[in-house]
Motif scaffolding. Structure first.
Motif, short mmCIF file in Angstrom:
data_model
loop_
_atom_site.label_atom_id
_atom_site.label_comp_id
_atom_site.label_asym_id
_atom_site.label_seq_id
_atom_site.Cartn_x
_atom_site.Cartn_y
_atom_site.Cartn_z
N GLU A 1 14.74 -16.60 5.90
CA GLU A 1 14.31 -16.30 7.35
C GLU A 1 13.96 -14.70 7.29
O GLU A 1 14.42 -13.91 6.43
CB GLU A 1 15.57 -16.27 8.22
N ALA A 2 13.12 -14.39 8.28
CA ALA A 2 12.64 -13.14 8.42
C ALA A 2 13.88 -12.19 8.73
O ALA A 2 14.82 -12.60 9.53
CB ALA A 2 11.33 -12.89 9.61
N THR A 3 14.01 -11.08 8.26
CA THR A 3 15.04 -9.99 8.40
C THR A 3 14.34 -8.70 8.76
O THR A 3 13.18 -8.46 8.11
CB THR A 3 16.10 -10.34 7.62
N THR A 4 15.15 -7.75 9.03
CA THR A 4 14.72 -6.39 8.94
C THR A 4 15.51 -5.55 8.05
O THR A 4 16.83 -5.57 7.99
CB THR A 4 14.88 -5.77 10.51
N ALA A 5 14.73 -4.85 7.15
CA ALA A 5 15.47 -3.92 6.46
C ALA A 5 15.15 -2.41 6.73
O ALA A 5 13.84 -2.29 6.97
CB ALA A 5 15.05 -4.20 4.87
N THR A 6 16.25 -1.76 6.74
CA THR A 6 15.72 -0.26 7.14
C THR A 6 16.48 0.71 6.21
O THR A 6 17.66 0.39 5.68
CB THR A 6 16.34 0.22 8.56
N ALA A 7 16.25 2.18 6.28
CA ALA A 7 16.70 2.91 5.75
C ALA A 7 17.21 4.14 6.92
O ALA A 7 16.11 4.26 7.62
CB ALA A 7 16.14 3.55 4.17
N GLU A 8 18.15 4.51 6.50
CA GLU A 8 18.64 5.55 7.71
C GLU A 8 17.59 6.56 7.89
O GLU A 8 17.20 7.27 6.81
CB GLU A 8 20.02 6.37 7.35
N GLY A 9 17.02 6.75 9.11
CA GLY A 9 16.22 7.73 9.31
C GLY A 9 14.69 7.40 9.07
O GLY A 9 13.81 8.30 9.10
N VAL A 10 14.47 6.36 8.49
CA VAL A 10 13.02 5.81 8.23
C VAL A 10 12.72 4.57 9.07
O VAL A 10 13.62 4.01 9.51
CB VAL A 10 13.21 5.23 6.71
N GLY A 11 11.52 4.57 9.31
CA GLY A 11 10.72 3.43 10.30
C GLY A 11 10.71 2.16 9.41
O GLY A 11 11.51 1.83 8.42
N ASP A 12 9.58 1.66 9.18
CA ASP A 12 9.17 0.51 8.52
C ASP A 12 9.05 0.87 7.11
O ASP A 12 8.74 2.05 6.59
CB ASP A 12 7.83 -0.11 8.94
N LEU A 13 9.41 -0.08 6.36
CA LEU A 13 9.14 0.04 4.94
C LEU A 13 7.96 -0.51 4.44
O LEU A 13 7.22 -1.17 4.84
CB LEU A 13 10.13 -0.95 4.27
N TYR A 14 7.28 0.26 3.30
CA TYR A 14 5.96 0.17 2.97
C TYR A 14 6.11 0.32 1.36
O TYR A 14 7.21 1.17 0.81
CB TYR A 14 5.03 0.93 3.69
N ILE A 15 5.00 -0.14 0.62
CA ILE A 15 5.09 0.52 -0.92
C ILE A 15 3.91 1.43 -0.90
O ILE A 15 2.85 1.29 -0.26
CB ILE A 15 4.62 -0.75 -1.85
N GLU A 16 3.93 2.29 -1.89
CA GLU A 16 3.04 3.24 -2.23
C GLU A 16 2.07 2.79 -3.27
O GLU A 16 2.57 2.15 -4.25
CB GLU A 16 3.42 4.69 -2.56
N THR A 17 0.76 2.62 -2.93
CA THR A 17 0.05 2.01 -4.06
C THR A 17 -1.15 2.83 -4.35
O THR A 17 -2.45 2.26 -4.55
CB THR A 17 -0.48 0.51 -3.55
N GLU A 18 -1.14 4.01 -4.16
CA GLU A 18 -2.38 4.95 -4.46
C GLU A 18 -2.42 5.11 -6.00
O GLU A 18 -1.62 5.79 -6.66
CB GLU A 18 -1.98 6.37 -3.68
N ARG A 19 -3.33 4.48 -6.79
CA ARG A 19 -3.35 4.25 -8.02
C ARG A 19 -5.11 4.29 -8.40
O ARG A 19 -5.92 3.60 -7.48
CB ARG A 19 -2.87 3.09 -8.74
N GLU A 20 -5.16 4.94 -9.45
CA GLU A 20 -6.62 4.57 -9.84
C GLU A 20 -6.97 3.24 -10.38
O GLU A 20 -8.24 2.81 -10.34
CB GLU A 20 -6.93 5.82 -11.12
N ASP A 21 -6.11 2.91 -11.11
CA ASP A 21 -6.41 1.42 -11.75
C ASP A 21 -5.15 0.43 -11.55
O ASP A 21 -4.18 1.26 -10.82
CB ASP A 21 -6.73 1.37 -13.23
N GLY A 22 -5.22 -0.54 -11.93
CA GLY A 22 -4.14 -1.61 -11.95
C GLY A 22 -4.19 -2.81 -11.02
O GLY A 22 -5.13 -2.93 -10.13
N ILE A 23 -3.15 -3.68 -11.18
CA ILE A 23 -3.30 -5.11 -10.38
C ILE A 23 -3.18 -4.47 -8.89
O ILE A 23 -4.12 -5.54 -8.18
CB ILE A 23 -2.12 -5.65 -10.84
N LEU A 24 -2.77 -3.69 -8.25
CA LEU A 24 -2.56 -3.36 -7.03
C LEU A 24 -4.15 -3.20 -6.25
O LEU A 24 -4.59 -3.81 -5.36
CB LEU A 24 -1.53 -2.68 -6.44
N LYS A 25 -4.63 -2.29 -7.21
CA LYS A 25 -5.93 -1.92 -6.61
C LYS A 25 -7.09 -3.09 -6.91
O LYS A 25 -7.80 -3.53 -5.84
CB LYS A 25 -6.58 -0.78 -7.48
N ARG A 26 -6.97 -3.92 -7.78
CA ARG A 26 -7.67 -4.93 -7.91
C ARG A 26 -7.37 -6.25 -6.89
O ARG A 26 -8.44 -6.93 -6.51
CB ARG A 26 -7.52 -5.84 -9.29
#
Length: 67
Positions: free
Chosen positions: A14-39
């Motif tokens: 089931e969908a749920t909400t995960a939060t960290a105190e003082g933080v809004g939405d969660l996201y991943i940082e994917t700033e990379r020159e190469d790698g699977i996420l860029k591809r």
């Protein structure tokens, strides 16, 4: 988002909400020159969806990757 099932309990997660105190939405940082996420075409910040197994409490995060 397609249905996801708990690998341990085989029930629909089931969908749920995960939060960290003082933080809004969660996201991943994917700033990379190469790698699977860029591809995969993942941008520099990709939102995450949290899903929870109602039986055992397993929680998984899924990146909202555009198709």
């Amino acid at each position: 988002m397609p249905d996801h099932y708990c690998p341990d309990c085989d029930v629909e997660m089931e969908a749920t909400t995960a939060t960290a105190e003082g933080v809004g939405d969660l996201y991943i940082e994917t700033e990379r020159e190469d790698g699977i996420l860029k591809r995969l075409g993942v941008e520099s910040q990709t939102p995450l969806t949290a899903l929870l197994c109602p039986e055992c409490g397993l929680t998984r995060f899924y990146a909202d990757i555009p198709e």
